[in-house]
Design a protein around this motif. Structure first.
Motif, mmCIF file in Angstrom:
data_model
loop_
_atom_site.group_PDB
_atom_site.id
_atom_site.type_symbol
_atom_site.label_atom_id
_atom_site.label_comp_id
_atom_site.label_asym_id
_atom_site.label_seq_id
_atom_site.Cartn_x
_atom_site.Cartn_y
_atom_site.Cartn_z
ATOM 1 N N UNK A 262 0.819 -1.215 0.000
ATOM 2 C CA UNK A 262 0.000 0.000 0.000
ATOM 3 C C UNK A 262 0.850 1.261 0.000
ATOM 4 N N UNK A 263 2.151 1.111 0.110
ATOM 5 C CA UNK A 263 3.018 2.285 0.193
ATOM 6 C C UNK A 263 3.894 2.386 -1.050
ATOM 7 N N UNK A 264 4.203 3.607 -1.441
ATOM 8 C CA UNK A 264 5.070 3.798 -2.597
ATOM 9 C C UNK A 264 6.488 3.346 -2.257
ATOM 10 N N UNK A 265 7.307 3.244 -3.283
ATOM 11 C CA UNK A 265 8.695 2.830 -3.099
ATOM 12 C C UNK A 265 9.397 3.720 -2.066
ATOM 13 N N UNK A 266 9.255 5.026 -2.215
ATOM 14 C CA UNK A 266 9.943 5.942 -1.299
ATOM 15 C C UNK A 266 9.450 5.740 0.139
ATOM 16 N N UNK B 138 13.169 4.717 9.270
ATOM 17 C CA UNK B 138 13.174 6.057 9.875
ATOM 18 C C UNK B 138 11.844 6.331 10.558
ATOM 19 N N UNK B 139 10.773 5.958 9.862
ATOM 20 C CA UNK B 139 9.441 6.222 10.381
ATOM 21 C C UNK B 139 9.249 5.571 11.740
ATOM 22 N N UNK C 16 10.248 12.139 10.477
ATOM 23 C CA UNK C 16 9.273 12.450 9.435
ATOM 24 C C UNK C 16 9.876 12.198 8.060
ATOM 25 N N UNK C 17 8.964 12.005 7.106
ATOM 26 C CA UNK C 17 9.409 11.734 5.741
ATOM 27 C C UNK C 17 10.241 12.898 5.206
ATOM 28 N N UNK C 18 9.763 14.100 5.466
ATOM 29 C CA UNK C 18 10.445 15.284 4.934
ATOM 30 C C UNK C 18 11.875 15.386 5.465
ATOM 31 N N UNK D 119 16.098 13.368 1.687
ATOM 32 C CA UNK D 119 17.373 13.348 0.982
ATOM 33 C C UNK D 119 18.055 11.984 1.069
ATOM 34 N N UNK D 120 18.011 11.381 2.255
ATOM 35 C CA UNK D 120 18.663 10.083 2.430
ATOM 36 C C UNK D 120 17.935 8.994 1.658
#
Lengths: 269, 278
Positions: A103-107, A114-115, A120-122, A126-127
């Motif tokens: 259900x989640x995109x590749x990114x 990290x999540x 946060x995603x933002x 970059x990483x």
């Protein structure tokens, strides 16, 4: 790129035997249900920068060893000693299946480690981009796993394992379900990736050729009960490429490892 | 046909696709018209000349004439249906989460959920009407009992079918149970939950109607089922049909809405919502 700078060790890995200790398995045994001995008396030291393969037939306890190191289960006997304090994100894992969240995109899949640490995603965008770039998937950040081929899904899985720059990466037969062409390509890319970020890898496989190509240490295991039989070192220097794959040195090493594996199987018969 | 890139087989396939495109809506429409015609013919050919079996035109006229009354009742029924569905969703999902977090909770409570599910609501309803005085609450309880089980059982199944490797991965990354639930188990149970929701939507309506029936003429609720009963006492057959049609239409709309919601949430990633790739 600065974020993915190598962990304590530099990208130029020291020669075997001179590397700082990462962890030690001392007399590890695992018995399931009081009856089935999956692993018996396993001793293993792992140094930073090692690319160590666990090679053996099915039932030799190589996946059990991996799960013990990952902390997914506790050994019946023996201890696993880490050098230095352990923290979340010390370990990255790649399973035989890509194990992505459909259900989640590749990114967002790569974001997962990290999540779970509350970042946060933002803040780590970059990483994530760098990791996807390293596995050649920067154009697929917004795609869903189902839109990718088997090899590409595995690359996402690898990017997710590497993205936090962990001390140790565990790979449980990650390329076993892929076709030979994709598998060779991923082998090359995996070495290139390890070269860039200089991490430590434990790689479970039942392919002699794969283990010789990838690793500098091969631990040969036997089944019933699962145990370590011997260790073979592959001194050929990195970077290894297609040239190495076709070299006489490679052929000689596969012969050595094949014989070791045959001895391991013979013992069991 | 001389075009080499378009052989006879492909041409036939393209023709079939075109025919299917038209038939997709034309056929059902045709069947509806035929049904209306047969209905009309039948009610006029019987001896009663449409007295107890009114023709479609009469039903339609009644529907228009009684629209304020019927739509008022429709709103009552809809309100109960959606309230019951809402509580069923909350109760079902929370219970499912409890069941998957604690094996013992499941062992202890699941039998009661099954008992509630297998006992026909018409036989429980009279008891509920004895013990519960609030007119809204009693009807709501009936509708809820019917609607919550598919949510519970589907969501439990979904929460349990989480990819084992992903569970391991979350454990390795030190995820809390809350993170695992929120980021892993709930999303992966979503397709199952939505399947349950589609069933529960229809059942909530049935539960609401049944409860109104049992409440009967004495009931203070004046939903569509009450209108049907009332009309039958007054021999107002066209109104019975009109109310019946409204109920059916509402049922279809609920199904369409839940199906659409399901498509909306799953279209990006779940097999069930993807077209076959050619």
């Amino acid at each position: 790129m600065t974020h993915l700078s190598p962990h304590p060790v530099s990208a130029e890995v020291l020669p075997l035997g001179q590397r700082p200790r990462l962890l030690e398995m001392a007399g590890i045994s695992k018995v399931f249900n009081g009856q089935v001995t999956a692993l018996q008396g396993m001793n293993l030291t792992l140094d930073e920068g090692d690319f160590l393969s666990l090679l053996g037939p099915s039932g030799c306890g190589k996946s059990t060893a991996l799960r013990l190191i990952a902390g997914l289960m506790r050994p019946t006997a023996g201890r696993i000693l880490w050098n230095g304090p352990q923290s979340r994100g010390d370990i990255g894992v790649v399973f035989q299946e890509p194990t992505l969240m459909p259900w989640a995109t590749v990114a967002r899949n790569v974001w997962l480690p990290f999540r779970l640490r509350g970042q946060s995603f933002a803040s780590v965008k970059g990483r994530i981009e760098t990791a996807l770039d390293l596995v050649g998937l920067s154009n697929f950040a917004g795609s869903y796993p189902r839109e990718l081929s088997g090899g590409m899904k595995m690359r996402v899985s690898i990017a997710r394992a590497f993205v936090t720059n962990p001390r140790l990466i565990l790979m449980d037969e990650p390329f076993a379900a892929l076709d030979e062409i994709t598998r060779q390509k991923l082998n090359n890319d995996l070495l290139a990736l390890k070269e860039k970020i200089g991490c430590t890898v434990i790689f479970v496989t039942h392919s002699v050729f794969e283990s010789v190509f990838l690793s500098d240490r091969i631990v040969v295991m036997a089944a019933r009960p699962g145990r370590v039989v011997e260790e073979v070192r592959v001194p050929a220097p990195y970077p290894r490429d297609m040239g190495f794959r076709t070299s006489p040195e490679y052929a000689a090493q596969t012969l050595v490892v094949s014989k070791a594996l045959r001895r391991a199987m013979g013992e069991e018969a | 046909m001389s075009d080499p890139a378009f052989d006879a087989d492909e041409a036939r396939r393209a023709r079939n696709r075109r025919i299917e495109g038209v038939a997709r809506w034309a056929l059902p429409l045709l069947v509806v018209l035929l049904t209306l015609w047969a209905w009309d013919w039948f009610s006029n050919s019987t001896q009663t000349r449409g007295l107890i079996f009114p023709e479609p035109a009469k039903v339609w006229a009644r529907l228009l004439a009684d629209r304020e009354l019927l739509f008022g009742s429709l709103l009552v029924t809809l309100r109960i249906t959606f309230l019951a569905l809402g509580i069923a969703v909350m109760g079902g999902v929370l219970l499912a989460i409890l069941f998957t977090q604690s094996r013992f909770a499941e062992l202890v409570f699941f039998p009661y959920a099954v008992v509630l599910q297998v006992t026909p609501i018409v036989s429980i309803a009279p008891l509920i009407f004895i013990y519960v005085q609030d007119p809204l609450a009693r009807v709501l309880i009936c509708a809820w009992i019917v609607a919550f089980f598919p949510i519970l059982s589907n969501t439990t199944l979904g929460l349990k079918s989480t990819d084992r490797n992903l569970v391991d991965l979350y454990a390795i990354y030190g995820a809390s149970w809350w993170q695992r639930l929120l980021y892993l188990q709930l999303p992966s149970s979503l397709p199952y939950f939505l399947g349950g929701l589609r069933i529960a939507g229809g059942l909530a309506l049935i539960g609401a109607i049944v409860a109104e029936y049992v409440a009967g003429i004495s009931g203070s609720a004046s939903g569509l089922a009450f209108r049907i009963l009332e009309a039958s006492y007054r021999l107002n057959y066209p109104r019975m049909f009109a109310a019946l049609i409204l109920i059916a239409v509402v049922g279809v709309l609920i199904f369409a809405a839940t199906s659409f919601l399901s498509w909306l949430l799953l279209r990006k990633w779940h097999e069930s919502a993807l077209g076959r790739e050619s």
